[in-house]
Write an enzyme that holds these catalytic residues in place. Sequence first.
Site, PDB file in Angstrom:
ATOM      1  N   ASN A  41       0.697  -1.259   0.258  1.00 34.67           N
ATOM      2  CA  ASN A  41      -0.031   0.019  -0.119  1.00 34.67           C
ATOM      3  C   ASN A  41       0.948   1.326  -0.013  1.00 34.67           C
ATOM      4  O   ASN A  41       0.428   2.609   0.318  1.00 34.67           O
ATOM      5  CB  ASN A  41      -0.979  -0.010   1.208  1.00 34.67           C
ATOM      6  CG  ASN A  41      -2.133  -1.075   1.255  1.00 34.67           C
ATOM      7  OD1 ASN A  41      -2.428  -1.416   0.031  1.00 34.67           O
ATOM      8  ND2 ASN A  41      -1.965  -1.813   2.451  1.00 34.67           N
ATOM      9  N   GLU A 169     -16.218   3.761   4.670  1.00 36.81           N
ATOM     10  CA  GLU A 169     -15.207   3.897   3.950  1.00 36.81           C
ATOM     11  C   GLU A 169     -15.335   5.122   3.002  1.00 36.81           C
ATOM     12  O   GLU A 169     -16.228   5.294   2.391  1.00 36.81           O
ATOM     13  CB  GLU A 169     -14.220   2.527   3.419  1.00 36.81           C
ATOM     14  CG  GLU A 169     -13.886   1.519   4.321  1.00 36.81           C
ATOM     15  CD  GLU A 169     -13.141   0.436   3.395  1.00 36.81           C
ATOM     16  OE1 GLU A 169     -12.232   0.501   3.015  1.00 36.81           O
ATOM     17  OE2 GLU A 169     -13.784  -1.041   3.601  1.00 36.81           O
ATOM     18  N   ASP A 198     -13.852   6.043   7.072  1.00 32.33           N
ATOM     19  CA  ASP A 198     -12.437   5.752   7.236  1.00 32.33           C
ATOM     20  C   ASP A 198     -11.675   6.123   5.812  1.00 32.33           C
ATOM     21  O   ASP A 198     -11.944   5.446   4.804  1.00 32.33           O
ATOM     22  CB  ASP A 198     -12.352   4.234   7.350  1.00 32.33           C
ATOM     23  CG  ASP A 198     -11.131   3.465   7.109  1.00 32.33           C
ATOM     24  OD1 ASP A 198      -9.981   4.185   7.027  1.00 32.33           O
ATOM     25  OD2 ASP A 198     -10.970   2.436   7.372  1.00 32.33           O
ATOM     26  N   LYS A 233      -0.224   3.385   4.515  1.00 30.67           N
ATOM     27  CA  LYS A 233      -0.582   3.298   3.175  1.00 30.67           C
ATOM     28  C   LYS A 233       0.239   4.582   2.374  1.00 30.67           C
ATOM     29  O   LYS A 233       1.484   4.457   2.345  1.00 30.67           O
ATOM     30  CB  LYS A 233      -2.124   3.443   3.011  1.00 30.67           C
ATOM     31  CG  LYS A 233      -2.825   2.038   3.533  1.00 30.67           C
ATOM     32  CD  LYS A 233      -4.282   1.774   3.037  1.00 30.67           C
ATOM     33  CE  LYS A 233      -4.745   0.532   3.524  1.00 30.67           C
ATOM     34  NZ  LYS A 233      -4.389  -0.155   4.775  1.00 30.67           N
TER      35      LYS A 233
END
Length: 380
Positions: A41, A169, A198, A233
């Site tokens: 990520n 998300e 998120d 990430k």
Amino acid sequence: MAVADWLAALTRRADLRAKAGLTRRLHPRAAADAVVDLAGNDYLGLSTHPQVIAAATQALSRYGLGATGSRLVRGSTEAHHALEDSLAGWLGTDRALVFSSGYLANVGAVRALVRPRTLLVSDAHNHASLIDGCRISGAETVVTPHADVAAVAAALAAAPGRPAVVVTESVFSVDGDLAPLVSLHRVAREHGALLLVDDAHGLGVTGPAGAGAVAAAGLAGEPDVVVTATLSKALGGAGGVVAGPAEFVRHLVETARTFIYDTALPPAVAAGVHAAVEVARTGDDRRAVLTERAATAVRRLRAAGLDVSNPDAAVVSVTAPGPQAATEWAAACRDRGVAVGCFRPPSTPDSRSRLRLTIGAGVPRADFEHALEVIVECAP
């Protein structure tokens, strides 16, 4: 149950998972790994950025390896507070609080938003950390179809007068599509509900100066919006953050078990992530690379007849015929020097197996082009 019976039962369950193509294995990698990485990520390539490494190294020499305690004991350092101030400024919120992982940040945030009679309205494609946060909170949870604003509105309308939180998300981790954040916020506000987003796969990748999908939607700093994200990430480090109104962050410090009883993020990581934030804020060129490469991946893979998602950020998913085929496809790519993600039930919310490609600006262009060729050639 005797110990032998218990272990035999575990073996039988492992055998059943193997027959279903759901075995999971650890694959250690060397520091000098030459594999083309479309699985990790590190979107902006900041985990190895010289400015990030220098900041982490300096903090390591000053503070040592670990934080030596929880944040409320001895674990809060100047590095942690500087990072939190930087994140709050970037995200446009009153305050930000750093946790040792994004998982713990999500669990802590959901639990802290729950009051007596609270209703949680959770998207069906939400990450496991949000799902677990809902479960651990003990609150009634309604799971709505993916990105279905009308279903969210109906769930809220069916619980008039109750405190409620819409949980979603921003960029969904499975297919890389973007939640309808503006519409979700409008519906939540109409019903007096809060919105928890998120932004793990949006932070650093989308929005003004990479401030994330919440900022891109014009919702930064709204008093009824709480933002969470991982620092592992696009920022290339580790840890998680919860950002929002100052009153809520104070509530987290005083009540969130995943913050209070957990050893703090190592100061060297906090310092490195702080440096990564500064690089990411001026990284529009890196974000442009991600956008172009995601479009290229979709175009090339679809031309080969593969079923590919429509990415809104840097996550591209490719449908596999089933879990065993997905496992074998990913293994074949790995054998040819290309790492791809392999998502199978129960990690996928719709029982569909996928390869997940995470586009990285730090991967050399020629390697990226080669990786796409390998994925096509190894397709079942």
